[in-house]
Design a protein around this motif. Structure first.
Motif, PDB file in Angstrom:
ATOM      1  N   VAL A 503       6.685  -7.754  13.437  1.00  0.00           N
ATOM      2  CA  VAL A 503       6.473  -8.365  12.233  1.00  0.00           C
ATOM      3  C   VAL A 503       7.473  -7.800  11.106  1.00  0.00           C
ATOM      4  N   HIS A 504       8.133  -8.859  10.692  1.00  0.00           N
ATOM      5  CA  HIS A 504       9.179  -8.407   9.650  1.00  0.00           C
ATOM      6  C   HIS A 504       8.739  -8.718   8.271  1.00  0.00           C
ATOM      7  N   VAL A 505       8.325  -7.528   7.822  1.00  0.00           N
ATOM      8  CA  VAL A 505       7.752  -7.645   6.235  1.00  0.00           C
ATOM      9  C   VAL A 505       8.742  -7.774   5.146  1.00  0.00           C
ATOM     10  N   LEU A 506       8.474  -8.976   4.379  1.00  0.00           N
ATOM     11  CA  LEU A 506       9.777  -9.176   3.119  1.00  0.00           C
ATOM     12  C   LEU A 506       9.098  -8.962   2.078  1.00  0.00           C
ATOM     13  N   LEU A 507       9.591  -8.304   1.032  1.00  0.00           N
ATOM     14  CA  LEU A 507       9.018  -7.950  -0.119  1.00  0.00           C
ATOM     15  C   LEU A 507      10.148  -8.119  -1.168  1.00  0.00           C
ATOM     16  N   PRO A 508       9.953  -9.227  -1.893  1.00  0.00           N
ATOM     17  CA  PRO A 508      10.962  -9.647  -2.854  1.00  0.00           C
ATOM     18  C   PRO A 508      10.473  -8.614  -4.109  1.00  0.00           C
ATOM     19  N   LEU A 509      11.544  -8.186  -4.676  1.00  0.00           N
ATOM     20  CA  LEU A 509      11.187  -7.287  -5.622  1.00  0.00           C
ATOM     21  C   LEU A 509      12.146  -7.261  -6.915  1.00  0.00           C
ATOM     22  N   THR A 510      11.550  -7.456  -8.188  1.00  0.00           N
ATOM     23  CA  THR A 510      12.475  -7.489  -9.500  1.00  0.00           C
ATOM     24  C   THR A 510      12.197  -6.192 -10.326  1.00  0.00           C
ATOM     25  N   SER A 511      13.199  -6.168 -11.374  1.00  0.00           N
ATOM     26  CA  SER A 511      13.058  -4.768 -11.878  1.00  0.00           C
ATOM     27  C   SER A 511      11.961  -4.556 -12.559  1.00  0.00           C
ATOM     28  N   TYR A 512      10.802  -5.765 -12.823  1.00  0.00           N
ATOM     29  CA  TYR A 512       9.434  -5.338 -13.334  1.00  0.00           C
ATOM     30  C   TYR A 512       8.619  -4.763 -12.491  1.00  0.00           C
ATOM     31  N   ASP A 513       8.904  -4.865 -11.215  1.00  0.00           N
ATOM     32  CA  ASP A 513       7.860  -4.498 -10.296  1.00  0.00           C
ATOM     33  C   ASP A 513       8.594  -2.827  -9.533  1.00  0.00           C
ATOM     34  N   SER A 514       9.597  -2.737 -10.283  1.00  0.00           N
ATOM     35  CA  SER A 514      10.323  -1.517  -9.300  1.00  0.00           C
ATOM     36  C   SER A 514       9.354  -0.332  -9.312  1.00  0.00           C
ATOM     37  N   HIS A 515       8.462   0.180 -10.306  1.00  0.00           N
ATOM     38  CA  HIS A 515       7.605   1.301 -10.488  1.00  0.00           C
ATOM     39  C   HIS A 515       6.529   0.929  -9.260  1.00  0.00           C
ATOM     40  N   ALA A 516       5.858  -0.130  -9.452  1.00  0.00           N
ATOM     41  CA  ALA A 516       4.966  -0.370  -8.250  1.00  0.00           C
ATOM     42  C   ALA A 516       5.628  -0.397  -6.752  1.00  0.00           C
ATOM     43  N   ALA A 517       6.660  -0.434  -6.840  1.00  0.00           N
ATOM     44  CA  ALA A 517       7.334  -0.470  -5.145  1.00  0.00           C
ATOM     45  C   ALA A 517       7.124   0.696  -4.623  1.00  0.00           C
ATOM     46  N   LEU A 518       7.295   1.651  -5.775  1.00  0.00           N
ATOM     47  CA  LEU A 518       6.982   3.350  -5.030  1.00  0.00           C
ATOM     48  C   LEU A 518       5.675   3.437  -4.460  1.00  0.00           C
ATOM     49  N   ARG A 519       4.549   2.948  -5.109  1.00  0.00           N
ATOM     50  CA  ARG A 519       3.210   3.152  -4.374  1.00  0.00           C
ATOM     51  C   ARG A 519       3.183   2.071  -3.136  1.00  0.00           C
ATOM     52  N   PHE A 520       3.885   1.195  -3.004  1.00  0.00           N
ATOM     53  CA  PHE A 520       3.786   0.225  -1.805  1.00  0.00           C
ATOM     54  C   PHE A 520       4.431   1.070  -0.784  1.00  0.00           C
ATOM     55  N   LEU A 521       5.682   1.906  -0.954  1.00  0.00           N
ATOM     56  CA  LEU A 521       5.988   2.494  -0.008  1.00  0.00           C
ATOM     57  C   LEU A 521       5.418   3.723   0.561  1.00  0.00           C
ATOM     58  N   ASP A 522       4.613   4.295  -0.334  1.00  0.00           N
ATOM     59  CA  ASP A 522       3.734   5.454   0.072  1.00  0.00           C
ATOM     60  C   ASP A 522       2.512   4.849   0.985  1.00  0.00           C
ATOM     61  N   HIS A 523       1.778   3.388   0.575  1.00  0.00           N
ATOM     62  CA  HIS A 523       0.991   2.892   1.585  1.00  0.00           C
ATOM     63  C   HIS A 523       1.552   2.832   3.063  1.00  0.00           C
ATOM     64  N   CYS A 524       2.641   2.009   2.746  1.00  0.00           N
ATOM     65  CA  CYS A 524       3.351   1.780   4.025  1.00  0.00           C
ATOM     66  C   CYS A 524       3.709   3.149   4.983  1.00  0.00           C
ATOM     67  N   SER A 525       4.038   4.331   4.242  1.00  0.00           N
ATOM     68  CA  SER A 525       4.216   5.534   5.010  1.00  0.00           C
ATOM     69  C   SER A 525       2.928   6.076   5.961  1.00  0.00           C
ATOM     70  N   SER A 526       1.906   5.876   5.270  1.00  0.00           N
ATOM     71  CA  SER A 526       0.528   6.214   5.831  1.00  0.00           C
ATOM     72  C   SER A 526      -0.305   5.205   6.619  1.00  0.00           C
ATOM     73  N   LYS A 527       0.072   3.950   6.281  1.00  0.00           N
ATOM     74  CA  LYS A 527      -0.584   2.995   7.000  1.00  0.00           C
ATOM     75  C   LYS A 527       0.252   2.626   8.415  1.00  0.00           C
ATOM     76  N   LEU A 528       1.592   2.516   8.022  1.00  0.00           N
ATOM     77  CA  LEU A 528       2.469   1.840   9.151  1.00  0.00           C
ATOM     78  C   LEU A 528       3.263   2.856   9.984  1.00  0.00           C
ATOM     79  N   PHE A 529       4.047   3.374   9.326  1.00  0.00           N
ATOM     80  CA  PHE A 529       4.968   4.633   9.800  1.00  0.00           C
ATOM     81  C   PHE A 529       4.253   5.616  10.576  1.00  0.00           C
TER      82      PHE A 529
END
Length: 771
Positions: A503-529
């Motif tokens: 599965v290729h996960v696509l995350l479109p990201l704008t400057s408004y959501d850049s801080h929320a993307a940090l939390r998204f990476l933390d979730h991916c680290s624990s759930k996927l990686f």
């Protein structure tokens, strides 16, 4: 006086005393009395009295669960001593053998399918007559349909299983076909039907014939014919009308098949097979077996099907010869109408029988539900289960999908209403004819509801112009009830998919959501990686023109890129890629066009947002529900309410349950999607024609609209309990299309809390809430 009183006292207990006395007497008579002394051997004597001597009828019978043996001197053993048999595990030679279990229970139990159909075709007719047979016969059969030909063609019609032997001579082609069946399908089917591609076969009659024949029969059934010259005794079955062979007969023929090929000389394949069966199996072709007839009809040129009323044609199992595919379809239509009419007659007969039997029930005719033979209507248990009736007229519908109070009837809804009114008029005229003729129907009121247990129900108020036999006319209004019952439920074949697809996960990201993307990476680290999921994370950094000019000095995504680098150092096997895109338009389709060109067509995409929490369960569901060339998956995530509203003066739990006080499934969001790159590219190709007429189409449509309108796929829209999002007050971009912007606002409003929670919040904030 005293005697009378005594008799009155004894009379109630007299039968009891007599019964007890009689019971003791009978029990003593059933036991043989033996005069034995009371010594130390009393127990053994008692056993002898109860057991008795072998072969003697004296003594009571010992329970059968205790076996008695005799000693050498003929005396009964006094003591019953159980013998313990120790279990010794047998010595194993080598590793233990793996027990083989069949995949299906029918295989292990030896259950076979009833019918296999073999069709002989040629190079000139495989794309015409063979295709017609496949369309008129294949989907009606429960078994298998295979086409045999002697020519190897590179291009074969779709949806047909063709076996090419490479020899166009008729007799070797027949020999190879029979040998193929013996090698591959003899253990799976009970009956084998051989037919040419210029023969029409009525599938229902063929299945009926086979169902009345025993699986162990040795039978050779068809249209009998005499051998040329009359030297061979018996008769063979002509291949034109087709013939039926049993599995038992083919197994008996199997050892001699090679001898038939070398010893029997014939130019006709049916005559060659008939001689082989007669010589080595001793069976001759029969047309009738135990009152079961093999009915066939010989077709003549320029025959009018509508005027063919003789029984030979109407009851035919096969019709031969058929000169064209068009005639094949006409024959199929004709015989299907005959079978359909028979089905209607059987239904009417059963309904009449049910009605007659119901009169003998306790409730009389009330026990017979309407319509007779249809599932009874759904009975609600609570007020929330009551099915809603939708009101409609001939032009408008008053329960619209988009929530509007009134919309115009069009498409399938209009056809449905027109058909229902037509059927109502026909049934009423059938009921009142010839006394009253109803004409000029006009719908006054119409109601319908969908009952999932039985079908669509209608209640119509129809106004007619009634004409009597004497010519008097009058306008009348009648109320009718109709039911369109659900048809037979069928299993739709779906392409096979696996859970091993990347599965290729696509995350479109704008400057408004850049801080929320940090939390998204933390979730991916624990759930996927950490779990090693077969998924690739792709960030799509969307720069506005002003932000793109400051990338070298003040990158708005610098913190996110630094977090990605640290994640890659922490997990060396993980590679998180990103693409920087400069655009003035926030439309998603332009961004996906760029990403689509950078990936292979077989890539499985999962489009997410920064609030999406990925897990293994949802990724597997994404793989199973997105099918290339067939289906796209748009899940509905569970959106949590505002914690300050859902948990006033409380600490929110770390993992809330899926209850209505915590959140809801947000039906206004279409941001998560699972689809294949090939399906997206084909949808965009179909969209190019409309895009030339309307250049703003890329800005007005979102991905969901593109798949619905242009893909031609099944769009699977379903709630996803494994996809849960925490509350976050999102910012809706006003540059989006009006529909997308409105859905974003509506999603934010409904994510505040439930109606009862918001009402309680307003009630508590009022300055005076006393009543």
């Amino acid at each position: 006086m005293r005697i009378a009183m005594l008799v009155s006292l004894i009379r109630p207990t007299g039968p009891i005393i007599v019964g007890i006395s009689l019971g003791f007497t009978l029990s003593l008579l059933s036991v043989t009395w033996v005069d034995e002394s009371c010594d130390s051997d009393w127990m053994g004597a008692a056993d002898e009295m109860l057991i008795g001597q072998p072969g003697s009828s004296k003594g009571a019978r010992k329970p059968s669960s205790i076996s008695t043996g005799t000693a050498d001197n003929g005396n009964v053993e006094e003591d019953f001593e159980p013998r313990i048999v120790p279990y010794n595990k047998p010595a194993q030679e080598g590793p233990p053998k793996k027990v083989f279990r069949a995949k299906y229970a029918s295989t292990e139990l030896g259950i076979r399918e009833r019918l296999f159909v073999a069709v002989f075709t040629s190079k000139t007719t495989i794309s015409t007559l063979a295709v017609a047979i496949n369309r008129t016969l294949n989907h009606h059969l429960d078994g298998r349909l295979i086409f045999f030909t002697g020519t190897r063609n590179r291009k074969l019609p779709n949806g047909m299983f063709v076996v090419a032997h490479g020899d166009e001579r008729p007799v070797p082609n027949m020999f190879q076909s029979v040998r193929y069946l013996l090698e591959h399908h003899i253990s799976d089917y009970d009956w084998f039907f051989f037919v040419q591609d210029d023969t029409y076969t009525q599938p229902e009659r063929l299945k009926t014939l086979v169902s009345h024949l025993s699986m162990d029969l040795q039978l050779y059934m068809g249209h009998p014919g005499e051998f040329i010259g009359g030297e061979t005794q018996g008769r063979y079955c002509h291949s034109g009308p087709g013939f039926l062979l049993s599995r038992a007969l083919l197994l008996k023929l199997q050892p001699f098949l090679e001898q038939c090929r070398t010893d029997i000389v014939s130019i006709r394949p049916d005559e060659w097979l008939g001689r082989c069966i007669i010589d080595y199996a001793g069976m001759s072709c029969v047309e009738e077996y135990e009152a079961l007839n093999y009915n066939y009809f010989t077709m003549e040129n320029n025959m009018d099907l509508s005027r063919m009323g003789n029984d030979g044609f109407q009851n035919a199992l096969t019709v031969h010869p058929v000169t064209s595919a068009e005639l094949m379809y006409r024959l199929h239509k004709h015989f299907t109408e005959i079978e359909l009419q028979k089905t209607y007659e059987e239904i009417e007969k059963l309904q009449s029988e049910i009605k007659n039997v119901s009169e003998l029930a306790v409730d009389g005719n009330k026990s017979a539900l309407w319509p007779i033979g249809i599932t009874p209507p759904f009975e609600p248990k609570t007020r929330f289960e009551v099915l809603r009736w939708d009101y409609f007229t001939e032009d408008n519908f008053f329960s619209c999908v988009d929530g509007a109070p009134k919309c115009q009837l069009n498409g399938a809804d209009r056809d449905d209403v027109t058909d229902v009114i037509k059927v109502a008029v026909e049934e009423l005229n059938k009921k009142y004819n010839p006394f009253v003729q109803l004409s000029a129907p006009r719908l006054v009121n119409g109601y319908r509801r969908l009952d999932h247990t039985r079908g669509m129900e209608y209640t119509l108020d129809l106004q007619f112009q009634a004409t009597t036999e004497s010519g008097h006319q009058k306008s009348i209004t009648l109320r009718v009830h109709l039911v369109r019952p659900l048809s037979q439920v069928e299993i739709i074949p779906m392409p096979y998919v696996t859970e091993a697809t990347r599965v290729h996960v696509l995350l479109p990201l704008t400057s408004y959501d850049s801080h929320a993307a940090l939390r998204f990476l933390d979730h991916c680290s624990s759930k996927l990686f950490e779990t090693g999921e077969n998924a690739v994370l792709n960030f799509l950094f969307i720069y506005e023109p002003a932000e793109a000019q400051k990338v070298s000095t003040n990158d708005v995504f610098a913190e996110v890129k630094a977090k990605i680098t640290s994640v890659e150092h922490r997990y060396p096997s993980v590679k998180v890629s990103w693409i920087s895109i400069k655009t003035e338009s926030p439309g998603l389709l332009r961004i996906l066009d760029i990403v689509s060109r950078k990936h292979p067509v077989e890539t499985l995409f999962l489009l997410v947002t920064v609030d999406t929490v990925l897990n293994s369960e949802f990724l597997n569901r994404c793989r199973m529900n997105a099918i290339s060339g067939w289906q796209a998956f748009f899940p509905i995530h569970f959106q949590e309410f505002d914690p300050s509203v859902a948990y006033p003066n409380q600490v929110p739990p770390a993992s809330p349950d899926l209850v209505r006080e915590v959140g809801h499934f947000d039906r206004y969001t279409f941001e998560e999607a699972c689809f294949y790159n090939s399906d997206y590219m084909s949808s965009r190709t179909r969209m190019s024609g409309d895009l030339q007429e309307n250049e703003e189409l890329l800005e007005n449509l979102d991905l969901y609209d593109v798949f619905v309108q242009y893909s031609g796929l099944h769009v699977f829209r379903a709630v996803e309990p494994a996809l849960q999002q925490a509350y976050r007050n999102r910012t809706c971009d006003p540059r989006l299309s009006e529909d997308v912007f409105h859905r974003c606002l509506q999603s934010n409003l409904e994510s505040q809390g439930s109606r009862s929670q918001l009402a309680m919040l307003i009630f508590e904030q009022e300055p005076s809430n006393s009543t």
